[in-house]
Design an enzyme around this catalytic site. Sequence first.
Site, mmCIF file in Angstrom:
data_model
loop_
_atom_site.group_PDB
_atom_site.id
_atom_site.type_symbol
_atom_site.label_atom_id
_atom_site.label_comp_id
_atom_site.label_asym_id
_atom_site.label_seq_id
_atom_site.Cartn_x
_atom_site.Cartn_y
_atom_site.Cartn_z
ATOM 1 N N ASP A 1 60.807 73.924 111.350
ATOM 2 C CA ASP A 1 61.655 73.274 112.366
ATOM 3 C C ASP A 1 60.949 73.359 113.719
ATOM 4 O O ASP A 1 59.937 74.045 113.865
ATOM 5 C CB ASP A 1 63.040 73.922 112.425
ATOM 6 C CG ASP A 1 63.004 75.340 112.970
ATOM 7 O OD1 ASP A 1 62.226 76.149 112.439
ATOM 8 O OD2 ASP A 1 63.734 75.651 113.929
ATOM 9 N N HIS B 1 58.359 73.315 103.309
ATOM 10 C CA HIS B 1 59.457 72.879 104.180
ATOM 11 C C HIS B 1 58.904 72.824 105.599
ATOM 12 O O HIS B 1 58.988 73.774 106.364
ATOM 13 C CB HIS B 1 60.625 73.866 104.088
ATOM 14 C CG HIS B 1 61.869 73.376 104.783
ATOM 15 N ND1 HIS B 1 62.764 72.513 104.216
ATOM 16 C CD2 HIS B 1 62.357 73.637 106.025
ATOM 17 C CE1 HIS B 1 63.761 72.272 105.053
ATOM 18 N NE2 HIS B 1 63.526 72.944 106.170
ATOM 19 N N ASP C 1 57.682 75.153 94.588
ATOM 20 C CA ASP C 1 56.990 74.383 95.621
ATOM 21 C C ASP C 1 57.826 73.148 95.942
ATOM 22 O O ASP C 1 57.480 72.038 95.561
ATOM 23 C CB ASP C 1 55.593 73.997 95.105
ATOM 24 C CG ASP C 1 54.812 73.191 96.130
ATOM 25 O OD1 ASP C 1 55.180 73.220 97.325
ATOM 26 O OD2 ASP C 1 53.839 72.528 95.717
ATOM 27 N N GLU D 1 59.374 77.486 103.228
ATOM 28 C CA GLU D 1 59.129 77.122 104.623
ATOM 29 C C GLU D 1 57.867 77.837 105.119
ATOM 30 O O GLU D 1 57.300 78.691 104.422
ATOM 31 C CB GLU D 1 60.339 77.463 105.514
ATOM 32 C CG GLU D 1 60.227 76.827 106.903
ATOM 33 C CD GLU D 1 61.523 76.755 107.711
ATOM 34 O OE1 GLU D 1 62.597 77.110 107.177
ATOM 35 O OE2 GLU D 1 61.451 76.339 108.883
HETATM 36 O O1 9MR Z 1 65.146 72.938 108.186
HETATM 37 C C1 9MR Z 1 65.872 74.131 108.492
HETATM 38 C C2 9MR Z 1 64.968 75.314 108.360
HETATM 39 O O2 9MR Z 1 63.921 75.234 109.308
HETATM 40 C C3 9MR Z 1 65.752 76.600 108.474
HETATM 41 O O3 9MR Z 1 64.927 77.725 108.168
HETATM 42 C C4 9MR Z 1 66.931 76.582 107.526
HETATM 43 C C5 9MR Z 1 67.798 77.817 107.659
HETATM 44 O O4 9MR Z 1 68.294 77.994 108.927
HETATM 45 O O5 9MR Z 1 67.740 75.450 107.767
HETATM 46 C C6 9MR Z 1 67.045 74.244 107.567
HETATM 47 O O6 9MR Z 1 67.882 73.185 107.877
HETATM 48 C C7 9MR Z 1 68.831 72.859 106.873
HETATM 49 C C8 9MR Z 1 70.227 73.159 107.382
HETATM 50 O O7 9MR Z 1 70.394 74.550 107.586
HETATM 51 C C9 9MR Z 1 71.251 72.650 106.424
HETATM 52 N N1 9MR Z 1 71.055 71.229 106.179
HETATM 53 C C10 9MR Z 1 69.752 70.929 105.613
HETATM 54 C C11 9MR Z 1 68.647 71.392 106.538
HETATM 55 C C12 9MR Z 1 67.276 71.183 105.874
HETATM 56 O O8 9MR Z 1 66.909 69.898 105.795
HETATM 57 O O1 9MR Z 2 62.521 84.405 108.770
HETATM 58 C C1 9MR Z 2 63.931 84.349 108.844
HETATM 59 C C2 9MR Z 2 64.516 85.155 107.719
HETATM 60 O O2 9MR Z 2 64.187 86.511 107.864
HETATM 61 C C3 9MR Z 2 66.018 84.980 107.681
HETATM 62 O O3 9MR Z 2 66.531 85.610 106.521
HETATM 63 C C4 9MR Z 2 66.375 83.502 107.689
HETATM 64 C C5 9MR Z 2 67.867 83.254 107.725
HETATM 65 O O4 9MR Z 2 68.415 83.663 108.919
HETATM 66 O O5 9MR Z 2 65.796 82.871 108.803
HETATM 67 C C6 9MR Z 2 64.404 82.922 108.808
HETATM 68 O O6 9MR Z 2 63.911 82.298 109.949
HETATM 69 C C7 9MR Z 2 64.031 80.893 110.033
HETATM 70 C C8 9MR Z 2 64.721 80.600 111.344
HETATM 71 O O7 9MR Z 2 66.045 81.035 111.276
HETATM 72 C C9 9MR Z 2 64.639 79.158 111.735
HETATM 73 N N1 9MR Z 2 63.289 78.652 111.691
HETATM 74 C C10 9MR Z 2 62.688 78.842 110.389
HETATM 75 C C11 9MR Z 2 62.639 80.296 110.033
HETATM 76 C C12 9MR Z 2 61.907 80.522 108.704
HETATM 77 O O8 9MR Z 2 62.625 80.069 107.608
#
Ligand code: 9MR
Ligand code: 9MR
Length: 542
Positions: free
Chosen positions: A175, A487, A516, A525
């Site tokens: 993101d 991701h 994957d 991600e």
């Molecule tokens: O793309 C988002 C990712 O970067 C985050 O780690 C993740 C958890 O916070 O959330 C992803 O976004 C999702 C959202 O939480 C729910 N709708 C779908 C999104 C992914 O396309």
């Molecule tokens: O790295 C983070 C992980 O430890 C947490 O369990 C998770 C849910 O809160 O979020 C991860 O971090 C995400 C962040 O919330 C949004 N950008 C993407 C990060 C990696 O997935």
Amino acid sequence: MKDAAHFLTTLILLTAVVGHAEPVRINSLGYLPDDIKTAAVASEATEFRLRKATSGRVVMKGRLSEPQQKQEVGQTLRYADFSDFRKKGSYVVEIPGVGVSEAFRIGKEVYRMPFVTAMRAFYLWRCGMAVSADFGGQHYAAEACHLQDGYLDYVDPERAGEIKDGTGGWHDAGDFGKYTVNAGVTVAVLFYAWEHFKDRLEKLSLQLPETAPGFPDFLKEIKYETDFILKMQYPDGSGRVSHKLTRRNFSGFVMPQEDREQRFFTEWSSAATADFVGMMAMAYSFFKPYDAAYAAQCLAAARLSWEALEKYGRHDFVQGDFSTGGYQTTDSDDRLWAAVEMWESTGEAQFLADAEQRIATRRMLVDSDWDWGSVGNLGVYTYILSARDGRNADLVGKIKDAIVADADRLVTHSLSDAYGRALDRYYWGCNGTVARQAVNLHVADLLSPNPAYRQTILRNAAYLFGYNYYNRSFVTGLGINPPKHPHDRRSGADGIDAPWPGYLVGGGHTPTDWVDSQDDYARNEIAINWQAGLVYLLAACL
Ligand code: 9MR
Ligand code: 9MR
Ligand code: ZN
């Protein structure tokens, strides 16, 4: 030539005969000449051969180990140990009747290109400027993005609708958000890489744009982030630091320059403020030789935010209108780290007293398993490696023992793990921890040298690049059969099949459930905190 043709025929025959037989797993990045070198296979075979990859000539024959049951992956594995073979070149391991490994190299340079690619991945994450790279025959590019960062509505309601400059820095992950707490562990581990491996890193060109004249490339990249982090301090002069700068919700899979929703400086948190102090105090020390005025600015900013920590006490971040990354965490470990870095950078007694009191009352002196939510290790490692006088000798002794005991446990676990992984847990982002544990092992090696520490670092690198259950690398563009669908919004949106190169994905939540898949953000991600661990790990292998 005859040899080569014969070998190819053998390979084709073998593949045809064994079909979907067990893969012969190998360290896909290759081996240093003095490495522990192994291959692993799940079969009843007993012999192995090491062959030249081009001619097929057999250069070594050996026996596989006795079968070993590895419950975590549900496999019974035998290992080929060819550590004694040290000649540089390209090879394959063949298990007669089973199959042949991917080709791998033995040589002193095997980690160099992966290191550069992993560090350049930070440059490709840059927000606020155009970036591009050529890799694997593809041209990757993004335009300058998020130039309206960011709105002040949540920092000062009276200034709602007003923009203060918050451009620059790295996107967090797949993101495009920017989060102070996650920047903290990232910047610190990168500074550690510089501190611990400077002699190797300063020689390597990263081919970066000239955004920090006079800085070595590696520090240049870190400064792109600290320039931005400085902008996260509240504009009211209080020293409080915004927890993050993001949209209210996540964007879809678009290129960064297409993401045009409003992004906001959010309310402050004491964890973010403490991490700001840690980063800025380090920036002062590490940047001083290259830009004294900038370093002084970093230290002044650190002092101001330190005062805010004292004045305002604990203040947790609450999401409110936001559904982007939380990074919510208690602040005691962050304060510990801040205190140590302030002492290390200034030598002032008040910081040492605060740091030692916090370290001495820590539940565990050293965390084996640590990430953005638990950064006390950063303080403990800086403290123990400091050249300053005045530390409590008793505490120093206890910390050394704890660091060595922790590293010994990592070695022991790695030796019993199916594929040499030192971490015994699986969760969101655990691959980042596997990489980051190179810090635990290397600091132990500095305090109490033991070849097993470096060997364990090398085994973890092998694991991440393909010597694992999946026989696949976890780093885009590198190693055996790397991830194709991380991701990552850029990789999903740019119309190029192959993803942006050099990025470590988070990994499975059990030993065998990684997939994957772009949709699986909890397993596939990418993120700056994991990437910093990878950069440190590869620096240690150079
Ligand atoms: O793309 C988002 C990712 O970067 C985050 O780690 C993740 C958890 O916070 O959330 C992803 O976004 C999702 C959202 O939480 C729910 N709708 C779908 C999104 C992914 O396309
Ligand atoms: O790295 C983070 C992980 O430890 C947490 O369990 C998770 C849910 O809160 O979020 C991860 O971090 C995400 C962040 O919330 C949004 N950008 C993407 C990060 C990696 O997935
Ligand atoms: Zn951006």
